[in-house]
Design an enzyme around this catalytic site. Structure first.
Site, PDB file in Angstrom:
ATOM      1  CG  ASP A 248     -11.603   5.070  -2.779  1.00  0.00           C
ATOM      2  OD1 ASP A 248     -10.394   4.896  -2.486  1.00  0.00           O
ATOM      3  OD2 ASP A 248     -12.012   5.055  -3.962  1.00  0.00           O
TER       4      ASP A 248
ATOM      5  CD  GLU B 192      -6.844   2.479  -6.106  1.00  0.00           C
ATOM      6  OE1 GLU B 192      -6.100   1.922  -6.928  1.00  0.00           O
ATOM      7  OE2 GLU B 192      -7.919   1.980  -5.740  1.00  0.00           O
ATOM      8  CD  GLU B 193     -10.845   0.373  -5.188  1.00  0.00           C
ATOM      9  OE1 GLU B 193     -10.778   0.052  -6.390  1.00  0.00           O
ATOM     10  OE2 GLU B 193     -10.318  -0.298  -4.284  1.00  0.00           O
TER      11      GLU B 193
ATOM     12  CG  HIS C 160      -7.207   3.152  -1.890  1.00  0.00           C
ATOM     13  ND1 HIS C 160      -8.485   2.637  -1.787  1.00  0.00           N
ATOM     14  CD2 HIS C 160      -6.444   2.159  -2.399  1.00  0.00           C
ATOM     15  CE1 HIS C 160      -8.475   1.379  -2.230  1.00  0.00           C
ATOM     16  NE2 HIS C 160      -7.251   1.063  -2.604  1.00  0.00           N
TER      17      HIS C 160
ATOM     18  CG  ASP D  43      -0.222   2.901  -3.652  1.00  0.00           C
ATOM     19  OD1 ASP D  43      -0.882   2.672  -2.618  1.00  0.00           O
ATOM     20  OD2 ASP D  43      -0.709   3.455  -4.659  1.00  0.00           O
TER      21      ASP D  43
ATOM     22  CG  ASP E  69      -8.336  -2.833  -2.510  1.00  0.00           C
ATOM     23  OD1 ASP E  69      -7.671  -1.802  -2.307  1.00  0.00           O
ATOM     24  OD2 ASP E  69      -8.943  -3.052  -3.581  1.00  0.00           O
TER      25      ASP E  69
ATOM     26  CG  HIS F 122     -12.014  -5.031  -6.052  1.00  0.00           C
ATOM     27  ND1 HIS F 122     -11.914  -4.238  -7.163  1.00  0.00           N
ATOM     28  CD2 HIS F 122     -11.273  -4.407  -5.108  1.00  0.00           C
ATOM     29  CE1 HIS F 122     -11.144  -3.187  -6.908  1.00  0.00           C
ATOM     30  NE2 HIS F 122     -10.736  -3.284  -5.655  1.00  0.00           N
TER      31      HIS F 122
HETATM   32 ZN   LIG Z   1      -6.839  -0.724  -3.641  1.00  0.00          ZN
END
Ligand SMILES: [Zn+2]
Ligand SMILES: *[C@@H]1O[C@H](CO)[C@@H](O)[C@H](O)[C@H]1NC(C)=O
Ligand SMILES: *[C@@H]1O[C@H](CO)[C@@H](O)[C@H](O)[C@H]1NC(C)=O
Ligand SMILES: *[C@@H]1O[C@H](CO)[C@@H](O)[C@H](O)[C@H]1NC(C)=O
EC number: 3.5.1.114
Length: 512
Positions: free
Chosen positions: A136, A200-201, A134, A227, A166, A472
């Site tokens: 985003d 995705e987030e 992903h 994934d 990520d 994150h």
């Molecule tokens: Zn992710």
């Protein structure tokens, strides 16, 4: 006379006990040190190309830095930086010219900013597979970062920035590996798709879901989906000193509940015996005090410990190889830390609590939000029933904000996708043991359940304990070495996927 008879019985019992103990210990040890594992021998194809030239390494690092500098942030369910998302689409087109001009590849934009590629293979009899990532990222306020989070700055051999783990590492890794393969004239036998979601987030409803709808409308079935998710963990699992690769074969479900208590408002000078705040506080407190049941052994988590049993340090290896006996003890130990507790049960997190407006007014309404992450062996309905039984107070109204069941468990034996992954992990990461695991977070791949029964969540990076907090979090970064390895992984994976089927297993016994 009587006394000596009892003595004889006593010593017989003692002897029987001792023999039993010796047998038990022998069984434990035999299971620990001779547990057979199925091993498949692949014919290694020496013509495989994974080495990267110096120039290619530089290109790759620049490609990643450029991607990090575009702040494709998902701020909230409603708000994304669409300028950045559009810019990202133009960026990949510029950086990967072969991918966008090859006659083997069709590309389209879905949901405004997501990308779907189809790479045509030469053998139409082979079921295609799918690589997901992903574009985003979660927000990154620059405070407390060592370098600005969207600078893509390099320091001590690491590239810093939001998305380096990520998941822009995988986005760039997949496209870059394809670019390099095309440049070398590689033509895949097996067709594959690449899906790059843009939300995705915040759920994947506008990106991954649109990709799924598109494929479903064309009647596409997939051999497997790969994934982001788990990774090669180095020093993350307590008791295992060597790196181990965990492949997520399922992910937890989720329920978000609003609890509301409505009472008549009043003046604080004459309060009723119970207020909305008190009633709701008692209800959420009961939820927190009464954890959801420990489900260890009902999901794939036991499988993981058994796969890795011989890798644990003594005496944990004896426990892991003999879960038929020690499972109750292990499940209690796992409860003790939040990260392993999340593996054995549905977790309960009180996330929002709102009530009151003025210090001398009894508020009419109190609301709380609770987020549950569901163990693979539980359903949304079961969790709602337990919640109701635990709160046991009709004055507390429940409403479900959103929910989805845990994902079906993908096979780890006799599955082409799992074996190709396992082989590729061995090829690229110098042979760490590979085991199935539970992804406690959610990924875009959960939207693909109707296209395949083989969904795997694995990011081809080595993560140490401190790296896990950077995802994150603050100072997210990836080493240049790691991003090169990641590209080699996808180059190898794409070539390994050209195999027709998996070789037959033969049993291999560990030496005593
Ligand atoms: Zn992710
Ligand atoms: C090895 O790879 C080459 C080139 O991709 C291919 O022609 C050949 O059939 C492969 N051999 C095996 C045993 O897979
Ligand atoms: C959105 O992205 C653009 C670049 O693509 C950037 O200039 C802008 O500052 C970003 N906006 C926010 C609010 O981050
Ligand atoms: C899968 O198909 C079922 C039945 O058609 C449907 O109800 C479900 O929503 C689909 N799931 C996803 C994730 O698309």
């Amino acid at each position: 006379m009587a006394v000596s008879r009892w003595k004889a019985v006593g010593s017989t019992l003692l002897a029987a006990f001792l023999v039993g103990l010796v047998v038990l210990i022998a069984v434990l040890l035999i299971r620990t040190y001779t547990l057979p594992t199925a091993v498949r021998k692949w014919n290694r194809n020496e013509s495989l190309i994974t080495e990267l030239a110096e120039k290619e390494r530089k290109q790759l690092v620049e490609a990643l830095k450029g991607a990090i500098r575009i702040p494709t942030v998902s701020f909230s369910e409603e708000e994304q930086n669409t300028t950045a998302l559009r810019e990202f689409g133009e960026y990949i087109q510029k950086v990967f010219p072969q991918v966008f001009s090859s006659s083997l590849i069709q590309h389209e934009v879905l949901g405004g900013y997501s990308h779907l590629f189809k790479v045509q293979g030469s053998d139409h009899n082979l079921l295609p597979y799918m690589l997901l990532a992903h574009i985003d990222v979660v927000p990154a306020p620059p405070e407390s970062w060592e370098v600005p989070p969207f600078s893509g700055e390099e320091r001590d051999g690491y590239i810093y920035g939001r998305g380096t783990l990520d998941d822009k590492n995988c986005v760039i890794g997949i496209l870059q590996s394809l670019e390099f393969l095309l440049k070398r004239g590689h033509k895949p036998r097996r067709s594959f798709y690449i899906g790059l979601g843009h939300d995705e987030e915040i759920s994947g409803h506008k990106g991954a879901q649109k990709i799924v709808e598109k494929l479903q409308s064309q009647g596409v079935k997939l051999a497997f989906v790969l994934d982001e998710g788990l990774a090669v963990l180095d020093g993350v699992i307590q008791g295992i000193s060597q790196p181990v690769a965990l492949v997520g074969t399922t992910e937890k479900g989720s329920v978000t509940l609003d609890l509301t208590v409505n009472r008549l408002p009043g003046h604080s000078s004459m309060p009723p015996s119970e207020t909305s705040i008190g009633i709701l506080a008692a209800a959420v407190s009961r939820l927190e005090q009464n954890m959801m049941p420990n489900m260890f052994g009902n999901g794939p988590e036991q499988d993981m410990f058994e796969h890795l049993s011989t890798k644990f340090d003594f005496p944990l290896n004896i426990i892991m190889a003999n879960l038929w006996l020690f499972s109750p003890i292990l499940s209690r130990i796992l409860e003790l830390s939040p990260s392993t507790n999340a593996i054995v049960r549905t977790t309960t997190a009180l996330t929002i609590f709102k009530a009151g407006i003025k210090s001398n007014v009894i508020p009419p309404t109190a609301t709380a939000t609770v987020n549950f992450r569901l163990h693979p062996a539980q359903t949304v309905q079961e969790v709602l029933d337990i919640v109701q039984n635990t709160i046991k107070d009709e004055r507390v109204e429940l409403s479900v904000l959103n929910s989805f069941d845990p994902l079906p468990v993908s096979p780890n034996d006799m599955s082409l996708g799992y074996h190709i992954l396992q082989r590729t992990i061995h090829d690229v990461f110098s042979g760490p043991p590979v085991a199935p695991g539970v992804c406690v977070g959610n990924t875009d791949s959960r939207h693909f359940v109707n296209l395949t029964n083989s969904i795997y969540r694995f990011s081809p990076v080595v993560l140490k304990k401190e790296d896990v907090d950077r995802i994150h979090g603050l100072n997210e970064r990836i080493s240049k070495e790691a991003i090169e390895l990641l590209v080699q992984f996808y180059i190898q994976l794409i070539q390994n996927s050209d195999t027709d089927n998996i070789p037959p297993p033969h049993l291999d016994t560990h030496e005593l």
